[in-house]
Design a protein around this motif. Structure first.
Motif, PDB file in Angstrom:
ATOM      1  N   CYS A  19      35.820  48.031  39.115  1.00  0.00           N
ATOM      2  CA  CYS A  19      35.050  47.280  40.108  1.00  0.00           C
ATOM      3  C   CYS A  19      34.872  45.820  39.701  1.00  0.00           C
ATOM      4  O   CYS A  19      34.998  44.914  40.513  1.00  0.00           O
ATOM      5  N   ALA A  20      34.573  45.581  38.424  1.00  0.00           N
ATOM      6  CA  ALA A  20      34.369  44.210  37.969  1.00  0.00           C
ATOM      7  C   ALA A  20      35.685  43.439  38.085  1.00  0.00           C
ATOM      8  O   ALA A  20      35.711  42.295  38.537  1.00  0.00           O
ATOM      9  N   GLY A  21      36.771  44.082  37.692  1.00  0.00           N
ATOM     10  CA  GLY A  21      38.083  43.435  37.771  1.00  0.00           C
ATOM     11  C   GLY A  21      38.471  43.108  39.201  1.00  0.00           C
ATOM     12  O   GLY A  21      39.251  42.188  39.448  1.00  0.00           O
ATOM     13  N   ALA A  22      37.947  43.864  40.148  1.00  0.00           N
ATOM     14  CA  ALA A  22      38.308  43.661  41.548  1.00  0.00           C
ATOM     15  C   ALA A  22      37.344  42.716  42.268  1.00  0.00           C
ATOM     16  O   ALA A  22      37.746  41.981  43.162  1.00  0.00           O
ATOM     17  N   PHE A  23      36.079  42.730  41.864  1.00  0.00           N
ATOM     18  CA  PHE A  23      35.078  42.008  42.642  1.00  0.00           C
ATOM     19  C   PHE A  23      34.420  40.838  41.910  1.00  0.00           C
ATOM     20  O   PHE A  23      33.987  39.891  42.541  1.00  0.00           O
ATOM     21  N   ASP A  24      34.302  40.905  40.610  1.00  0.00           N
ATOM     22  CA  ASP A  24      33.608  39.851  39.869  1.00  0.00           C
ATOM     23  C   ASP A  24      34.541  38.637  39.765  1.00  0.00           C
ATOM     24  O   ASP A  24      35.641  38.741  39.235  1.00  0.00           O
ATOM     25  N   ASP A  25      34.080  37.502  40.277  1.00  0.00           N
ATOM     26  CA  ASP A  25      34.961  36.337  40.349  1.00  0.00           C
ATOM     27  C   ASP A  25      35.517  35.934  38.995  1.00  0.00           C
ATOM     28  O   ASP A  25      36.681  35.583  38.869  1.00  0.00           O
ATOM     29  N   ARG A  26      34.673  36.016  37.981  1.00  0.00           N
ATOM     30  CA  ARG A  26      35.138  35.637  36.658  1.00  0.00           C
ATOM     31  C   ARG A  26      36.169  36.648  36.146  1.00  0.00           C
ATOM     32  O   ARG A  26      37.185  36.280  35.564  1.00  0.00           O
ATOM     33  N   TYR A  27      35.879  37.942  36.357  1.00  0.00           N
ATOM     34  CA  TYR A  27      36.787  38.927  35.769  1.00  0.00           C
ATOM     35  C   TYR A  27      38.050  39.114  36.600  1.00  0.00           C
ATOM     36  O   TYR A  27      39.037  39.661  36.110  1.00  0.00           O
ATOM     37  N   LYS A  28      38.033  38.659  37.847  1.00  0.00           N
ATOM     38  CA  LYS A  28      39.271  38.682  38.634  1.00  0.00           C
ATOM     39  C   LYS A  28      40.333  37.856  37.917  1.00  0.00           C
ATOM     40  O   LYS A  28      41.521  38.167  37.992  1.00  0.00           O
ATOM     41  N   ARG A  29      39.906  36.781  37.244  1.00  0.00           N
ATOM     42  CA  ARG A  29      40.869  35.944  36.510  1.00  0.00           C
ATOM     43  C   ARG A  29      41.509  36.742  35.380  1.00  0.00           C
ATOM     44  O   ARG A  29      42.671  36.547  35.032  1.00  0.00           O
ATOM     45  N   VAL A  30      40.725  37.641  34.782  1.00  0.00           N
ATOM     46  CA  VAL A  30      41.259  38.491  33.716  1.00  0.00           C
ATOM     47  C   VAL A  30      42.264  39.474  34.311  1.00  0.00           C
ATOM     48  O   VAL A  30      43.348  39.690  33.753  1.00  0.00           O
ATOM     49  N   THR A  31      41.913  40.038  35.450  1.00  0.00           N
ATOM     50  CA  THR A  31      42.826  40.963  36.128  1.00  0.00           C
ATOM     51  C   THR A  31      44.161  40.276  36.390  1.00  0.00           C
ATOM     52  O   THR A  31      45.232  40.824  36.107  1.00  0.00           O
ATOM     53  N   ARG A  32      44.082  39.040  36.901  1.00  0.00           N
ATOM     54  CA  ARG A  32      45.314  38.326  37.213  1.00  0.00           C
ATOM     55  C   ARG A  32      46.094  37.995  35.947  1.00  0.00           C
ATOM     56  O   ARG A  32      47.324  38.123  35.907  1.00  0.00           O
ATOM     57  N   ALA A  33      45.370  37.605  34.886  1.00  0.00           N
ATOM     58  CA  ALA A  33      46.057  37.292  33.627  1.00  0.00           C
ATOM     59  C   ALA A  33      46.782  38.524  33.104  1.00  0.00           C
ATOM     60  O   ALA A  33      47.940  38.433  32.653  1.00  0.00           O
ATOM     61  N   PHE A  34      46.137  39.674  33.201  1.00  0.00           N
ATOM     62  CA  PHE A  34      46.761  40.891  32.675  1.00  0.00           C
ATOM     63  C   PHE A  34      47.972  41.285  33.526  1.00  0.00           C
ATOM     64  O   PHE A  34      49.009  41.696  33.004  1.00  0.00           O
ATOM     65  N   VAL A  35      47.854  41.101  34.839  1.00  0.00           N
ATOM     66  CA  VAL A  35      48.976  41.405  35.733  1.00  0.00           C
ATOM     67  C   VAL A  35      50.160  40.493  35.402  1.00  0.00           C
ATOM     68  O   VAL A  35      51.308  40.940  35.362  1.00  0.00           O
ATOM     69  N   ARG A  36      49.877  39.224  35.122  1.00  0.00           N
ATOM     70  CA  ARG A  36      50.966  38.302  34.758  1.00  0.00           C
ATOM     71  C   ARG A  36      51.674  38.766  33.499  1.00  0.00           C
ATOM     72  O   ARG A  36      52.892  38.677  33.393  1.00  0.00           O
ATOM     73  N   ILE A  37      50.901  39.275  32.558  1.00  0.00           N
ATOM     74  CA  ILE A  37      51.519  39.793  31.325  1.00  0.00           C
ATOM     75  C   ILE A  37      52.384  41.001  31.656  1.00  0.00           C
ATOM     76  O   ILE A  37      53.525  41.106  31.188  1.00  0.00           O
ATOM     77  N   LEU A  38      51.875  41.888  32.488  1.00  0.00           N
ATOM     78  CA  LEU A  38      52.650  43.078  32.873  1.00  0.00           C
ATOM     79  C   LEU A  38      53.952  42.674  33.557  1.00  0.00           C
ATOM     80  O   LEU A  38      55.024  43.215  33.262  1.00  0.00           O
ATOM     81  N   GLU A  39      53.869  41.695  34.461  1.00  0.00           N
ATOM     82  CA  GLU A  39      55.063  41.213  35.149  1.00  0.00           C
ATOM     83  C   GLU A  39      56.034  40.585  34.152  1.00  0.00           C
ATOM     84  O   GLU A  39      57.235  40.815  34.191  1.00  0.00           O
ATOM     85  N   HIS A  40      55.467  39.788  33.246  1.00  0.00           N
ATOM     86  CA  HIS A  40      56.270  39.054  32.274  1.00  0.00           C
ATOM     87  C   HIS A  40      57.094  39.991  31.397  1.00  0.00           C
ATOM     88  O   HIS A  40      58.271  39.734  31.134  1.00  0.00           O
ATOM     89  N   VAL A  41      56.491  41.072  30.955  1.00  0.00           N
ATOM     90  CA  VAL A  41      57.222  41.973  30.058  1.00  0.00           C
ATOM     91  C   VAL A  41      57.990  43.038  30.844  1.00  0.00           C
ATOM     92  O   VAL A  41      58.736  43.819  30.255  1.00  0.00           O
ATOM     93  N   GLY A  42      57.816  43.050  32.138  1.00  0.00           N
ATOM     94  CA  GLY A  42      58.600  43.958  32.968  1.00  0.00           C
ATOM     95  C   GLY A  42      58.186  45.415  32.907  1.00  0.00           C
ATOM     96  O   GLY A  42      59.023  46.302  33.052  1.00  0.00           O
TER      97      GLY A  42
END
Lengths: 284, 451
Positions: A19-42
């Motif tokens: 929920c925090a990763g989806a709704f908390d504005d600050r933690y959304k940035r963490v969600t996006r950062a982690f997704v970028r890492i996932l995309e980056h390493v394939g």
């Protein structure tokens, strides 16, 4: 996830956003950062999106076992519907609940916290933490999340990740198994603290700041910090630094603490995923 | 012969009285709810060896750990001499174990050195309590007059017991010296003390007997004092560590009765297994969570009887550190007080209660509201620091969560903001008031959005 399933594909991991990763504005940035890492390493991953629901952790800690089990059963039905085997999450509370409390209700998955996941990526050389922002020589102190550390004995993974950043890692006196809570666990996140001398996140922030500053006198004045515990008095810092966290609640509490102490210009609070993403040059 | 009969009478009385008290405590513990244990026996034995025998968790704080270790090892080793005293007492022998020769020499010498170290350690521990006034040993509402006195009484008793031992040994040694006979054994400390003792054979003989009787009577008296005291941990620590929960600390217990209900709600064909029934075959109405001490599990009650009141839990509790009412130690001490108040007290004397100082909130004096206030319970962050800190693996958090369950599920007495959180989860699937349709908004600025 629904799209992936419609195509008849199966992800390597399910990223449980929380929920925090989806709704908390600050933690959304963490969600996006982690997704970028996932995309980056394939890594082939999926998210549940709107089908995800609260794990029930705050309800259970607050004593509302009924609501917790309703949430858990609902989530287990969803996860099993997609035949999910492996789950990765950036939230230690979701991690703990799904890993430890869902099995009693029939939900059995391999659950990985993102600190362990990042550590593995670094160990395998899939993330090199070079090419982006350099943390060389910057002072970082890691604030242990209770639900990662004491609750699940994960102390080294986040430190290994930070060590890979080549930063100047300093330990607070209350760290690892002796770490002090940020003050938000056990559903405290959603209520005012009981009356007392000060708020827990302020006490913890004072300790983090004194550690980054190398202010031994301030450390001695904190109640409950006993000399002789793990962690030597740090050398004098330059007043700048980073408090690293690995939990959305810790993020909120420590950020509020830094603001309260009016140090937000010199001290920043970052999640491990953000540090790794920016060290890898994955900032959007 | 008279001494033998007297000894047998006193020993039988002392031990019998102790067994009587222990049986009552056992009955009290068994008033708790059943609890499925799980875990392997070997893992449990391993934990017991490390944490209980090995004092592993004491060493989180080095000074008290060393002082405690001296007293603990002293207690274990000097017990061998107590066995000899028992044998001598029963059979009217004198130093029955002396046939062991050189081994006896080593044993006696070790005993004497440990005895002296125990006195030093006990004085240091007394100093910490009374002069240095270590915060966790004196602060807090639960550290009332009795728990503080109790802590000191134990130290005084240790001194008396050690003094008795040295009186006995020194008098015996001097007696033999005067008679020109070799006393079996080696006595490094007593041989330094002989100069202080009279040259009179009769007086020495009397002193030896006084030391002997004082030591054994002291031990028997202390044995019967234990069940009223925090010092009961010297026995309870071992079963308590053996029965530690072996799951990750973050894993809270599951409430099976609720699982059945939820399953029945989701699947109407689900067969709910029959619950417990009373003597007449009527189903017993079960309470959710814990209102009173006997709603807790027997493990929680075993915990309560193992508490050493050292306050390490409270001193690391983030709520307590920042001045809130919660003290994990108080929760544990309240539980013990309450179970003894509700059922017959197993103790010879009953010193532990608050005597109405706290707890006018409930009419029936139950644990919740009678002793533990909701304010304490709601201050907990469930961070497990208290669980981690306890040298004998007590889990105050488990009891706190059970009491929260009672407040929420039976009384609907959660703080208002938590009720708001509950309804958010129910309606929106998140603890905050956000629409579930916004759950994917984080991906808007990200290239994964179109996936």
């Amino acid at each position: 996830m629904a799209d992936l399933a419609a195509r008849g594909e199966q992800p390597e991991v399910l990223f449980w956003v929380g929920c925090a990763g989806a709704f908390d504005d600050r933690y959304k940035r963490v969600t996006r950062a982690f997704v970028r890492i996932l995309e980056h390493v394939g890594v082939k991953y999926a998210v549940l999106g709107m089908e995800e629901s609260c794990t029930g952790d705050p309800a259970k800690r607050a004593g509302n076992e009924f609501l917790f089990q309703m949430q858990a059963m609902q989530n287990i039905t969803t996860l099993d519907g997609y035949a999910i085997k492996t789950i990765v999450t950036a939230c230690p509370h979701c991690f703990n609940t799904i890993k430890n409390e869902y099995p009693a209700l029939g939900g059995n998955y391999e659950v990985i916290h993102h600190s362990t996941f990042l550590q593995q990526l670094i160990n395998e050389g899939r993330v090199k933490v070079q090419g982006g922002e350099s943390y060389k020589g910057r002072r970082i102190t890691f604030h242990d999340s209770c639900y990662l550390g004491r609750a699940n004995d994960i102390y080294e993974a986040p430190r290994d990740v930070l060590a890979a950043l080549d930063a100047d890692l300093v330990e607070m006196k209350r760290s690892k198994a002796n770490g002090l809570c940020c003050g938000a666990g056990g559903a405290q996140m959603w209520k005012e603290p009981e009356p007392g001398k000060k708020d827990i996140n302020i006490e913890r922030t004072e300790e983090a700041l004194a550690t980054l500053d190398g202010n031994a006198a301030a450390l001695e004045n904190l109640y409950g910090v006993e000399s002789g515990n793990a962690g030597a008095t740090p050398a004098k810092g330059n007043g700048n630094g980073i408090i690293a966290v690995s939990c959305p609640f810790c993020m909120t509490m420590m950020s509020d603490g830094v603001k309260n102490k009016e140090r937000e210009s010199s001290v920043q609070v970052f999640d491990l995923a953000e540090l790794v993403a920016s060290a890898e040059g994955l900032n959007a | 012969m008279i001494q033998q009969i007297l000894f047998l009478l006193v020993a039988a009385l002392g031990i019998g009285l102790f067994v009587w008290q222990v049986r009552k405590i056992r009955a009290n513990i068994l008033k708790g709810k059943d609890r499925v244990m799980g875990g392997s026996v070997s893992e449990r034995i391993n934990k017991t060896l490390l944490v209980a025998f090995g004092q592993q968790k004491m060493f989180k704080r080095i000074t008290p750990a060393l002082l405690h270790l001296v007293v603990y090892v002293g207690f274990l080793v000097i017990n061998v001499e107590v066995i000899e005293i028992m044998i001598d007492g029963i059979f009217g022998t004198h130093r029955a174990l002396s046939f062991m020769g050189p081994v006896y020499d080593v044993l006696m010498a070790t005993n004497e050195i440990l005895g002296a170290l125990v006195i030093v350690a006990v004085v240091a521990l007394w100093w910490r309590r009374n002069v240095q006034k270590v915060h966790r040993l004196s602060a807090g509402v639960e550290m009332r007059a009795w728990p503080r006195l109790d802590g000191n009484i134990i130290l005084y008793v240790e001194i008396v017991l050690m003094t008795a031992l040295f009186t006995m040994n020194t008098a015996d040694l001097k007696l033999h010296q005067l008679e020109g006979v070799d006393l079996p054994g080696s006595f490094p400390i007593s041989s330094l003390l002989v100069g202080l003792f009279p040259e009179n054979v009769t007086a020495l003989h009397a002193l030896e007997r006084v030391g002997w009787w004082l030591h054994i009577l002291g031990i028997l008296a202390f044995l019967n004092y234990l069940p009223s005291s925090k010092h009961f941990h010297i026995i309870m620590a071992f079963p308590n560590v053996y029965y530690t929960r072996l799951v990750p600390q973050g894993q809270f217990s599951n409430v099976d009765s609720i699982t059945h209900e939820v399953k029945a709600m989701m699947d109407p064909s689900y067969q709910v297994p029959a619950g417990p029934v009373d003597a007449d075959g009527n189903p017993v109405v079960q309470r959710f969570g814990a209102k009173d001490a006997d709603d807790l599990s027997w493990l929680n009650l075993l915990n309560a009887y193992s508490c050493t009141e050292c306050g390490r839990c409270t001193s690391v509790c983030p709520a307590n550190i920042t001045g809130k009412l919660l003290s994990p130690r108080k929760i544990i001490m309240d539980t013990r007080d309450r179970i003894e108040e509700k059922y017959e007290s197993p103790l010879i004397f009953r010193p532990n209660q608050y005597n109405g100082e706290i707890g006018a909130e409930s009419e029936d004096g139950s644990l919740v509201r009678g002793k533990v206030t909701p304010e304490e319970l709601w201050a907990c962050t469930t961070c497990n620091a208290c669980v981690e800190a306890c040298p004998v693996n007590i889990n105050p958090l488990d009891s706190i969560v059970e009491m929260r369950r009672y407040l929420v599920l039976e009384e609907s007495a959660a703080p208002h903001s938590l009720n708001v959180m509950f309804s958010n989860i129910e309606n929106n699937g998140a603890p905050w008031a956000f629409s579930p349709s916004d759950r994917f908004n984080w991906a808007e600025e990200l290239y994964v959005a179109e996936k």
